[in-house]
Write an enzyme that holds these catalytic residues in place. Structure first.
Site, PDB file in Angstrom:
ATOM      1  N   HIS A 207     -32.934 -28.714  90.419  1.00  0.00           N
ATOM      2  CA  HIS A 207     -34.364 -28.643  90.743  1.00  0.00           C
ATOM      3  C   HIS A 207     -35.129 -28.336  89.467  1.00  0.00           C
ATOM      4  O   HIS A 207     -35.450 -27.190  89.163  1.00  0.00           O
ATOM      5  CB  HIS A 207     -34.593 -27.600  91.834  1.00  0.00           C
ATOM      6  CG  HIS A 207     -33.994 -27.993  93.145  1.00  0.00           C
ATOM      7  ND1 HIS A 207     -34.718 -28.598  94.147  1.00  0.00           N
ATOM      8  CD2 HIS A 207     -32.717 -27.919  93.594  1.00  0.00           C
ATOM      9  CE1 HIS A 207     -33.916 -28.864  95.173  1.00  0.00           C
ATOM     10  NE2 HIS A 207     -32.702 -28.455  94.866  1.00  0.00           N
ATOM     11  N   GLN A 214     -29.079 -17.535  84.287  1.00  0.00           N
ATOM     12  CA  GLN A 214     -27.797 -17.469  84.984  1.00  0.00           C
ATOM     13  C   GLN A 214     -26.774 -16.636  84.226  1.00  0.00           C
ATOM     14  O   GLN A 214     -26.689 -16.686  82.993  1.00  0.00           O
ATOM     15  CB  GLN A 214     -27.238 -18.885  85.197  1.00  0.00           C
ATOM     16  CG  GLN A 214     -25.967 -18.918  86.021  1.00  0.00           C
ATOM     17  CD  GLN A 214     -25.549 -20.331  86.399  1.00  0.00           C
ATOM     18  OE1 GLN A 214     -26.161 -21.300  85.962  1.00  0.00           O
ATOM     19  NE2 GLN A 214     -24.526 -20.468  87.212  1.00  0.00           N
ATOM     20  N   ARG A 218     -19.759 -17.565  79.188  1.00  0.00           N
ATOM     21  CA  ARG A 218     -19.500 -17.582  77.737  1.00  0.00           C
ATOM     22  C   ARG A 218     -19.462 -16.170  77.182  1.00  0.00           C
ATOM     23  O   ARG A 218     -18.668 -15.854  76.301  1.00  0.00           O
ATOM     24  CB  ARG A 218     -20.587 -18.364  76.995  1.00  0.00           C
ATOM     25  CG  ARG A 218     -20.527 -19.857  77.117  1.00  0.00           C
ATOM     26  CD  ARG A 218     -21.484 -20.475  76.115  1.00  0.00           C
ATOM     27  NE  ARG A 218     -21.052 -20.236  74.742  1.00  0.00           N
ATOM     28  CZ  ARG A 218     -21.824 -20.397  73.669  1.00  0.00           C
ATOM     29  NH1 ARG A 218     -23.095 -20.772  73.825  1.00  0.00           N
ATOM     30  NH2 ARG A 218     -21.357 -20.167  72.474  1.00  0.00           N
ATOM     31  N   ASN A 290     -42.874 -22.553  92.070  1.00  0.00           N
ATOM     32  CA  ASN A 290     -44.040 -22.292  92.912  1.00  0.00           C
ATOM     33  C   ASN A 290     -43.736 -22.584  94.384  1.00  0.00           C
ATOM     34  O   ASN A 290     -42.639 -23.047  94.728  1.00  0.00           O
ATOM     35  CB  ASN A 290     -45.260 -23.073  92.413  1.00  0.00           C
ATOM     36  CG  ASN A 290     -45.059 -24.578  92.463  1.00  0.00           C
ATOM     37  OD1 ASN A 290     -43.997 -25.070  92.839  1.00  0.00           O
ATOM     38  ND2 ASN A 290     -46.092 -25.323  92.089  1.00  0.00           N
ATOM     39  N   HIS A 296     -39.832 -27.888  98.626  1.00  0.00           N
ATOM     40  CA  HIS A 296     -38.974 -29.026  98.315  1.00  0.00           C
ATOM     41  C   HIS A 296     -37.503 -28.604  98.304  1.00  0.00           C
ATOM     42  O   HIS A 296     -36.627 -29.315  98.832  1.00  0.00           O
ATOM     43  CB  HIS A 296     -39.363 -29.605  96.950  1.00  0.00           C
ATOM     44  CG  HIS A 296     -38.568 -30.810  96.547  1.00  0.00           C
ATOM     45  ND1 HIS A 296     -37.583 -30.766  95.575  1.00  0.00           N
ATOM     46  CD2 HIS A 296     -38.595 -32.090  96.989  1.00  0.00           C
ATOM     47  CE1 HIS A 296     -37.048 -31.959  95.438  1.00  0.00           C
ATOM     48  NE2 HIS A 296     -37.645 -32.780  96.287  1.00  0.00           N
ATOM     49  N   ARG A 301     -32.020 -28.584 100.577  1.00  0.00           N
ATOM     50  CA  ARG A 301     -30.799 -27.777 100.574  1.00  0.00           C
ATOM     51  C   ARG A 301     -30.473 -27.122 101.907  1.00  0.00           C
ATOM     52  O   ARG A 301     -29.343 -26.679 102.109  1.00  0.00           O
ATOM     53  CB  ARG A 301     -30.892 -26.708  99.482  1.00  0.00           C
ATOM     54  CG  ARG A 301     -31.121 -27.285  98.089  1.00  0.00           C
ATOM     55  CD  ARG A 301     -30.073 -28.344  97.746  1.00  0.00           C
ATOM     56  NE  ARG A 301     -30.304 -28.897  96.397  1.00  0.00           N
ATOM     57  CZ  ARG A 301     -29.552 -29.838  95.841  1.00  0.00           C
ATOM     58  NH1 ARG A 301     -28.538 -30.356  96.516  1.00  0.00           N
ATOM     59  NH2 ARG A 301     -29.815 -30.286  94.621  1.00  0.00           N
TER      60      ARG A 301
END
Length: 326
Positions: A207, A214, A218, A290, A296, A301
């Site tokens: 998206h 996140q 690493r 937003n 959306h 999902r």
């Protein structure tokens, strides 16, 4: 190995009554990547944000937005300059299309003929806009002076552009609570934190109008004491204890954990050892977009055709969103 269930938390809606500075919130978001929240102190936020900007690691500052009301003339000037910059070569690589969703504009003329103009954008978009103006025009438009003066931490290189005798703000800051319902749809950002597996997070980041932070495999060494010296995995939604599939999944995750710690013991770095971690590895991903973007997201999902694990976390998020925002 620790097994957990997925979860969702709303971090910010813009309607909070408790005071939080932009830098404090951005530090909280940014430290999720390294799981270094234990380093937050009463005075650590400004240094953290300053270092982000110095290093050019500005993705984190996308998680705080500014909303302004403008008069019609300056609004039109802003739009004209913005469109000029979008079609120039002074924005960052791919800046034209990549940044287009992050500066947002609405205007509405009421029955009396008065036009209400609103401009919003995240801190990175405002910085890129200022940078592009300085490069393309050789100066900063007057309507940006107040913004730069009010947020010196985020615009350190442009302080000399602001007149010492500045006495008026052309762009007037407004809060989310001052927006109309239709304006909130465009200008109100909501930030959520998902605790899910890495496979689900790969779908979340599709998206692209959203901003993300996140937990990083690493830099996170799961052999350290603060992680309990073990990996954490998220139980798949249709994989319950007592069934063969659950036992197979659990055994597979144990094998991956063993390989991960063997590689670390043999001198591998966390970024090398992460290659054997399973898709079920727990991650924390913070998402800011937003209200239109969230609508959306939920439409795609929460759909029955979505991956079951994605549906589970999306439904949790939608229920919490409805509870908080209606």
């Amino acid at each position: 190995m620790k097994i957990i269930e997925p979860s969702v938390e709303i971090m910010r809606t813009g309607l909070e009554t408790e005071f939080c500075t932009p830098e404090q919130f951005i530090e909280k978001v940014g430290r999720t990547c390294y799981k270094s929240e234990d380093k937050i102190t009463d005075d650590s936020a400004a240094k953290f944000v300053s270092n982000l900007i110095k290093r050019g690691h500005e993705a984190m500052i996308e998680h705080w937005s500014l909303i302004f009301k403008a008069d019609e003339d300056h609004y039109k000037q802003f739009l004209y300059n913005w469109e000029t910059l979008l079609h120039s070569d002074v924005l960052p690589a791919n800046g034209g299309e990549t940044l287009r969703p992050y500066l947002r504009f609405t205007d509405h003329t009421d029955e009396s003929g008065e036009t209400r103009c609103i401009i919003s954008g995240n801190m990175r978009a405002w910085r890129d806009y200022a940078k592009a103006c300085a490069t393309a025009f050789g100066f900063l438009p007057r309507y940006l002076h107040g913004v730069i003066r009010c947020y010196p931490l985020f615009f350190p290189e442009y302080q000399d552009y602001v007149p010492v005798n500045l006495i008026d703000d052309i762009l007037i800051p407004i809060s989310v609570s001052e927006l109309t319902p239709s304006e909130r749809w465009i200008h109100q950002n909501v930030t959520m934190k998902f605790v899910c597996d890495r496979g689900v997070s790969h779908e979340v980041v599709r998206h692209r109008v959203a901003s993300f932070a996140q937990e990083s495999t690493r830099y996170c060494n799961y052999g350290l004491e603060k992680f309990g010296g073990e990996i954490t995995v998220v139980r798949p939604s249709r994989c319950s204890p007592g069934y063969d599939m659950y036992d197979d999944w659990k055994a597979g995750c144990y094998n991956c954990e063993g390989a991960y710690f063997t590689m670390l013991a043999n001198g591998a770095t966390p970024q090398q050892a992460r290659s054997v971690l399973p898709n079920s590895t727990k991650t924390e991903i913070i998402v800011t977009t937003n209200l239109s973007g969230w609508d959306h997201f939920f439409g795609l999902r929460c759909d029955p055709a979505a991956h079951p694990d994605m549906q589970e976390i999306a439904n949790l998020a939608r229920d919490l969103y409805i509870q908080e925002l209606g």
